[in-house]
Design a protein around this motif. Structure first.
Motif, PDB file in Angstrom:
ATOM      1  N   THR A 149       2.156   7.253   0.176  1.00 30.95           N
ATOM      2  CA  THR A 149       1.043   6.673   0.927  1.00 30.95           C
ATOM      3  C   THR A 149       0.487   5.564   0.042  1.00 30.95           C
ATOM      4  N   ARG A 150       0.361   4.368   0.614  1.00 27.29           N
ATOM      5  CA  ARG A 150       0.018   3.182  -0.197  1.00 27.29           C
ATOM      6  C   ARG A 150      -1.451   2.811  -0.065  1.00 27.29           C
ATOM      7  N   TRP A 151      -2.007   2.428  -1.177  1.00 26.10           N
ATOM      8  CA  TRP A 151      -3.314   1.796  -1.225  1.00 26.10           C
ATOM      9  C   TRP A 151      -3.046   0.429  -1.851  1.00 26.10           C
ATOM     10  N   ALA A 152      -2.983  -0.577  -0.994  1.00 29.04           N
ATOM     11  CA  ALA A 152      -2.470  -1.883  -1.421  1.00 29.04           C
ATOM     12  C   ALA A 152      -3.264  -2.489  -2.571  1.00 29.04           C
ATOM     13  N   THR A 153      -2.568  -2.919  -3.585  1.00 27.77           N
ATOM     14  CA  THR A 153      -3.194  -3.716  -4.655  1.00 27.77           C
ATOM     15  C   THR A 153      -2.561  -5.098  -4.723  1.00 27.77           C
ATOM     16  N   HIS A 154      -1.286  -5.215  -4.431  1.00 32.42           N
ATOM     17  CA  HIS A 154      -0.564  -6.482  -4.534  1.00 32.42           C
ATOM     18  C   HIS A 154       0.105  -6.752  -3.193  1.00 32.42           C
ATOM     19  N   GLY A 155      -0.550  -7.566  -2.385  1.00 34.18           N
ATOM     20  CA  GLY A 155      -0.022  -7.864  -1.052  1.00 34.18           C
ATOM     21  C   GLY A 155      -0.718  -7.021  -0.007  1.00 34.18           C
ATOM     22  N   MET A 165      -6.488   5.101  -3.942  1.00 33.73           N
ATOM     23  CA  MET A 165      -5.465   5.741  -4.773  1.00 33.73           C
ATOM     24  C   MET A 165      -4.351   6.260  -3.878  1.00 33.73           C
ATOM     25  N   CYS A 166      -3.156   5.877  -4.150  1.00 36.38           N
ATOM     26  CA  CYS A 166      -2.062   6.257  -3.277  1.00 36.38           C
ATOM     27  C   CYS A 166      -1.540   7.641  -3.634  1.00 36.38           C
ATOM     28  N   GLY A 167      -0.550   8.088  -2.899  1.00 38.79           N
ATOM     29  CA  GLY A 167       0.082   9.359  -3.210  1.00 38.79           C
ATOM     30  C   GLY A 167       1.587   9.190  -3.261  1.00 38.79           C
ATOM     31  N   ASN A 223       2.971   4.407  -7.877  1.00 40.86           N
ATOM     32  CA  ASN A 223       1.518   4.551  -7.876  1.00 40.86           C
ATOM     33  C   ASN A 223       0.984   3.722  -9.039  1.00 40.86           C
ATOM     34  N   GLY A 224       0.028   2.837  -8.756  1.00 40.86           N
ATOM     35  CA  GLY A 224      -0.607   2.075  -9.838  1.00 40.86           C
ATOM     36  C   GLY A 224      -0.352   0.588  -9.724  1.00 40.86           C
ATOM     37  N   THR A 225      -0.448  -0.080 -10.860  1.00 40.65           N
ATOM     38  CA  THR A 225      -0.264  -1.538 -10.868  1.00 40.65           C
ATOM     39  C   THR A 225       0.521  -1.971 -12.099  1.00 40.65           C
ATOM     40  N   ASP A 251       3.943  -5.753  -6.581  1.00 33.69           N
ATOM     41  CA  ASP A 251       4.351  -5.559  -7.976  1.00 33.69           C
ATOM     42  C   ASP A 251       5.426  -4.476  -8.063  1.00 33.69           C
ATOM     43  N   SER A 252       5.434  -3.562  -7.085  1.00 34.82           N
ATOM     44  CA  SER A 252       6.385  -2.442  -7.105  1.00 34.82           C
ATOM     45  C   SER A 252       7.819  -2.920  -6.879  1.00 34.82           C
ATOM     46  N   GLU A 253       7.991  -3.909  -6.013  1.00 33.48           N
ATOM     47  CA  GLU A 253       9.336  -4.465  -5.810  1.00 33.48           C
ATOM     48  C   GLU A 253       9.799  -5.188  -7.079  1.00 33.48           C
TER      49      GLU A 253
HETATM   50  N1  GLU Z   1       0.613  -1.742  -6.640  1.00 36.78           N
HETATM   51  C1  GLU Z   1       1.416  -1.146  -5.609  1.00 36.78           C
HETATM   52  C2  GLU Z   1       1.306  -1.875  -4.293  1.00 36.78           C
HETATM   53  O1  GLU Z   1       0.409  -2.673  -4.099  1.00 36.78           O
HETATM   54  C3  GLU Z   1       1.134   0.347  -5.450  1.00 36.78           C
HETATM   55  C4  GLU Z   1      -0.277   0.585  -4.958  1.00 36.78           C
HETATM   56  C5  GLU Z   1      -0.579   2.058  -4.825  1.00 36.78           C
HETATM   57  O2  GLU Z   1      -0.809   2.709  -5.881  1.00 36.78           O
HETATM   58  O3  GLU Z   1      -0.571   2.514  -3.675  1.00 36.78           O
HETATM   59  O4  GLU Z   1       2.127  -1.650  -3.442  1.00 36.78           O
END
Ligand code: GLU
Length: 183
Positions: free
Chosen positions: A72-78, A1-3, A100-102, A125-127
């Protein structure tokens, strides 16, 4: 989980953002970044690894600015790379976002944006999200808050984000579309 962290006020944003991001470290992350607005220009700094990497890279540099975004990132996409770290900006660079999220339907939106001459520097996905906001703002609704309300109807998944619009430099908008946001 990012911040995500954001500051707008009379104090220097940089130390406040670093402190806020450190308080969110317990959530886990793989990279970190921040954006600072100074002299009407947004500067983005991001690194893989710990927040200390950002501090080290900015040692001795001008970090002035009364408005800023941090992540602070928790990578989900890339993967966890510097380029995929947040903040992300729109193609024309007038919008800057930490997310934050997807966005689970990001690929459909990316195809739509590519058909409309957008190109992408990251895998995230954020870009896509920040450029989709840019697209709706330019084609349908110039008011950013109304744009975000429209965008929220067309994105799937859970998202919370903070966005800065260079055309209204002294404001930040925090938006929750089913994600986690505590103000
Ligand atoms: N989905 C976004 C990413 O992969 C945000 C992930 C996050 O919540 O840190 O960059």
């Amino acid at each position: 989980m990012c911040g995500i962290a954001a500051y707008l006020g009379q104090k220097q944003a940089y130390p406040i953002l670093i402190n806020l991001l450190k308080r969110l470290e317990y959530r886990g992350y793989d990279s970190a970044g921040l954006a600072l607005l100074h002299n009407n220009k947004i500067k983005i700094y991001k690194e893989t690894g710990a927040i200390e990497q950002i501090e080290a890279s900015l040692q001795g540099k001008d970090t002035s600015g009364l408005i800023g975004l941090g992540h602070t990132r928790w990578a989900t996409h890339g993967p966890a790379t510097q380029i995929n770290a947040h903040p992300h900006h729109s193609q024309d660079q007038h919008l800057t976002l930490v997310h934050n999220g997807t966005v689970t339907n990001y690929y459909k939106l990316k195809v739509l944006l590519k058909d409309n001459h957008y190109s992408f520097y990251s895998d995230t996905d954020s870009e896509v999200l920040v450029n989709y906001i840019d697209f709706i703002q330019k084609t349908e609704e110039p008011n950013l808050l109304k744009t975000l309300t429209k965008v929220a109807l067309n994105i799937e998944g859970r998202s919370a984000f903070v966005i800065h619009d260079q055309n209204f430099p002294e404001q930040l908008i925090a938006f929750n579309a089913g994600g986690e946001l505590y103000i």
